[in-house]
Each structure stands twice: as C-alpha cells, then as structure tokens.
Design an enzyme around this catalytic site. Structure first.
Site, short mmCIF file in Angstrom:
data_model
loop_
_atom_site.label_atom_id
_atom_site.label_comp_id
_atom_site.label_asym_id
_atom_site.label_seq_id
_atom_site.Cartn_x
_atom_site.Cartn_y
_atom_site.Cartn_z
CG HIS A 184 40.83 37.60 49.78
ND1 HIS A 184 40.66 38.29 48.82
CD2 HIS A 184 41.20 36.80 49.68
CE1 HIS A 184 41.40 37.50 47.65
NE2 HIS A 184 42.29 36.85 48.31
CD GLU A 425 48.56 40.07 38.47
OE1 GLU A 425 48.63 40.00 39.26
OE2 GLU A 425 48.16 39.25 37.45
CG ASP A 449 49.23 38.37 43.39
OD1 ASP A 449 49.81 38.13 44.45
OD2 ASP A 449 48.54 37.79 42.34
CB CYS A 496 44.66 47.55 39.65
SG CYS A 496 44.69 46.63 38.74
#
Length: 536
Positions: A184, A425, A449, A496
């Site tokens: 993150h 994903e 993922d 994305c």
C-alpha cells in the site's frame, strides 16, 4: 553522510527532513494522582483537540464534502458540552486520571446516544467515542498521525489505515524498511506521484527524526545528511525528469488511439475524492477503480450511507461526466479495522475478504450499494465486485443489487442504473471467465492478486518477491484468455492492477485486445504516449 539502498517503488527525487512514523503505543491512563493537575491537563487537551478538529474540518471542507465537516463539528461541540465536561470533572475528583476520565465519560455519553430512537442521534454515538479517544491520546502524548510540514516519511511499514490518514500535501517521499513494490506504500506513492523506497537498509531509531535525507527513487538509494555535491547531482536529475514530464504534456487531450486505429480507454485508479482531482489533472478518461474500502479505514466505526454517498457523489461530480467504476468494499486480508470484527485468520489472503465479506455482511454491503446507486444519478457509474471465484457469488450479488434498486425506487429516492462487472483476480474466475462473461457487463483484471494466487507467492512478502513475477508466462497466458473470453461474450475487458502501467507490456496488452487500462493518475500521459505510438 551515510548512504543506503532500497527497492524503488516509484521514481523521483526528494530532499527534506525525516518524519519518523512509529506505531501508536497503548494509551497511558495512569495520570499524576493530583486531581487539580489532571483537570488542568484536561483543559489543555480540549484546546489542542479543538485545534486539530478545526484543521481537519478545513481539509474536509475542501476535499471530502460537508457531511464529513458536520461530523467534525459534532465532535467540536462535544468539547463544549457541559454534561460531558462535568462528567469528566467528577471522575477526576474521584481519583481517575484525565485520560481515563475522558474515555469513561465518552463511553457513557455514547451509550446514551446509542439508546435514542432518532437514527441521526444514534450515529453520533461513534463520534462521541472518537473525540473521547482523541482527548485520551493527547493526554498520554500519543498524537494522531501528523505531518505539520513537508517531510520524508520514514517507517517500518505503512498499512492501509495509516496511509489513509497521512496529510498527503506534506509527503515529500515514502521510505519503509519493509513492504514491497505491490504494498500500500507503493500504491499510495504511485497515486500521489511521489518517490518511494521499500525494503531499505536502515535501522530505525529516534535520532533519525528531523535529520536531512535525500531519496533517489530512480536508483533506489537514500542519503542521510547529504552534502552539497550530492544534493546538486540529485537536483540535476530532478530537473531532467521534470523536462520529461513537461514533454508528456503534448499528449494531453489527445485520443488514446494506436497507429492502426484501435481505441484504448485510459482510466485512473483512486481511493478518495482527492485522488479524483489528481485523475482529472492527469487527464484520465475515467476512473477504472475506486477503492471504496479506503472510505472504511482510518475510522472507529462504519461510515453511514450518507457519508458514502457524499464521497461517491463528490467523485462523480469531480469527473464531470467521465465514467466512474466503484469496486465494492474489498476489506479483509491486510485491510482491517477493529470495528469490523474480523476474526484472526491463519491465511487472511485466502480468508473472509472482498465479496466473501460482503455476502456475509449484507447490511454493510447494502449500505454501500445504496450509496453507489444514489451517486449514479449524477453521472455514469459502474459497480465492480472483487474476489469473485464462482458464478453463484455473482448471482447472489446481482440479486442483492436488484433488491437495493427496487427499494430505492419504492422510497422515491433518485438513483441511476449502474453497469455491473467483476474483478478477475482469482485463478478460478480466470478459468471460468467464459461463464462469468455471460453474467456481467465487463471484466477488470486485478493483476496484483491474480499474480500472487497463480504463482502461490504472497505479494506482501519481501522474501518471495522474485517468485511473484507478473511477467511469468502463466500470468500472461491467463490474461490473454480473459480478454478472449470477454470478447466472445460481447463485453469489454480492462486491467486495473499495477501491471497496467508496465511499459514493457503495453504492446502485449494491446495485442491481447484489452479495451481499457487503469493506472495511477500520474502515469496516464506516459501510457497514452505508448498507446498512440504503438502500431498494433
């Protein structure tokens, strides 16, 4: 002068003072034992809390909307509520510390509000507890995450709930001892277009705070107490990079069309209203991923429908008619908050997260969906379900959407009719993509993922980073199959995940036939340049 290495998560140059970010300590409620001293400390804490809330309100007024401002104003009013203040005073006189008195008085007052019939007043119960905790934190010298001036943020690591609280305008660079290029920290850096290093060779100690640091996100190096020659060289590098950014402006406003005439939509990934403004500044053609879970992090309780609606509608209004794709809450795994009540899991990446959390907590799911449907009255909005693995999950989620839409219609509340898509994903979703394509309006591939699940390599684990290779043939072959499955069913497919911005793969994605690529706002123009120069 001392130099060290790290792994670049986002390129760029930064020079500034170090702000050492350390994990919050437990609140100290021992106190001095002197009631008069504790009362005086409480009065000072009230003034400091009021100043903090006023600053937050100014920020919210500019970027988050009046609903958030109202919440902060309620907390400011609590600082002047005589019943609350008297309750604290009584507890201090009986021997409680100011911090303990604030927590206990807040808990009692919150319980009174929670027992009321009025829904608005009930919702204020969490706000009261929040201000009580703020006061207790100030009294125990445990301030909330603060960055009063521009600085380089240095930390062991940064979780989602921490990154969401950082005052972004004052972040010069992010440097962490742990983390990965898919963490993150890295995602935030790419969104904000700021230099970032992860897995740095640095021992964190209090003496680092306030020292000068230079960060080179191109070479992955940092320098403590840099000399003039080092700073001069870095500034020259920064000027050269700025020139390249200025040259990309030539692609602003141009259609994203290849040399052969293939049109590709270039969208942006965002987490909040501020990011939407960055997406517009970056010339994104829409929002390909609004990470709605970031609206749930950094809080003490669930956001209500109006708060979520205000945030979504602000994004829709900011994008001025451009499409907005909202991913329903992808909470769980490393994105957690105490109030969610998530159980500890031995392997949270494979646990109760994404659509699994939503289907298990329909009340939370429906609140978010109502807000999205309402926001869709203001512009083109789509809904995207994360972590899909089976067709029955899509059927159940769509059924809930239909119920939400019918309920809004019956209540006479204005709403839109969003298109519905899924994130591909999980390997299961990818393998079953032909079947899933018959059930939705679009696909968007979450490559972060998908890569970790296909290769059985935790994307957050630095030790297995070499194994989590997004260029692996299994990943690329799966991506090609997903695009093919979508087009067979007559729907569009996009990417994305972070891989969408990989310059080595732009040409390959175009050959696969992907219709949309969604990247960090600062990477839109560079991607458009590559698309327009492609002969595919």
């Amino acid at each position: 002068m001392k130099q060290g290495k790290g792994i670049p998560a986002f390129a760029g140059i930064a020079v500034g003072k170090v702000c050492l970010l350390q994990r919050n300590r437990p609140i100290d409620t021992t106190g001095s034992g002197d009631p008069q001293q504790e009362q005086e400390s409480f009065a000072r804490a009230c003034k400091e809390a009021d100043a903090q809330l006023e600053q937050l309100a100014e920020h919210a007024r500019k970027d988050l909307g009046e609903e958030q401002v109202m919440i902060l104003e309620v907390q400011q009013m609590m600082l002047q509520d005589q019943d609350f203040l008297d309750n604290v005073t009584v507890k201090i006189r009986k021997g409680a510390s100011a911090a303990q008195a604030a927590l206990d008085a807040g808990k009692e007052c919150s319980a009174e509000f929670a027992a009321l019939d009025d829904e608005y007043m009930k919702a204020r119960a969490a706000d009261i507890q929040d201000i009580a905790r703020r006061l207790a934190a100030i009294l125990s010298n445990q301030d909330a995450i603060s960055l009063p001036e521009p600085a380089i943020v240095l930390a062991e690591d940064l979780g989602p709930s921490e990154t969401i609280q950082l005052p972004r305008e004052n972040i010069l660079a992010l440097v962490t001892k742990q983390g990965s290029t898919n963490s993150h920290t890295a995602i935030l850096a790419r969104t904000l277009n700021i230099p970032s290093l992860v897995q740095t060779e640095i021992e964190l100690s209090p003496e680092l705070a306030g020292r000068q640091m230079a960060v080179d996100g191109f070479t992955g190096t940092y320098t403590l107490d840099p000399d003039e020659q080092t700073i001069k060289a870095l500034n020259a590098c920064r000027n050269a990079q700025s020139q390249k950014v200025r040259e990309l402006e030539a692609w602003r406003g141009k259609p994203s069309v290849t040399q052969s005439g293939k049109t590709v939509r270039i969208y942006a990934n965002i987490g909040n209203v501020e990011d939407a403004k960055a997406a517009m500044c970056g010339d994104a053609e829409g929002i390909g991923l609004l990470r709605s879970e970031f609206l749930y992090l950094g809080r003490e309780d669930y956001p209500n429908e109006q708060e979520l609606y205000t945030a979504y509608r602000s994004v829709v209004d900011t994008m001025q008619g451009k499409p907005v794709i909202v991913r329903t809450i992808d909470i769980g795994a490393d994105k957690r908050a105490d109030y969610l009540g998530l159980k500890e899991e031995e392997n949270p990446a494979l646990g109760e997260r994404g659509i699994r959390f939503c289907l298990g907590r329909e009340d939370v799911f429906c609140t978010g969906l109502r807000a999205i449907y309402r926001a869709a009255a203001g512009g083109p909005v789509s809904i995207m379900f994360p972590m899909i693995a089976s067709a029955w999950e899509v059927e159940k989620a769509r059924s809930i959407c239909e119920s939400v839409e019918a309920e809004l219609t019956a209540q006479g509340i204005a709403h839109g009719k969003p298109e519905i898509g899924v994130m591909i994903e999980t390997p299961a979703a990818a393998i079953c993509s032909e079947q899933l394509a018959q059930m939705v309006d679009f696909f968007s591939v979450g490559t972060n993922d998908l890569t970790q699940y296909l290769l059985a390599a935790d994307r957050q684990n630095a030790a297995v980073m070499p194994y989590c290779d997004p260029h692996h043939p299994a990943v690329l072959n799966m991506l090609a199959y997903i695009a093919e499955s979508a087009h067979k069913a007559g729907i569009w497919a996009g990417i994305c995940g972070e891989l969408a911005a990989d310059p080595q793969l732009t040409e390959r994605f175009l050959k696969m036939g992907f219709d949309e690529l969604s990247v960090a706002p600062g990477e839109v123009l560079a991607l458009r340049k590559r698309v327009c120069e492609s002969e595919v």
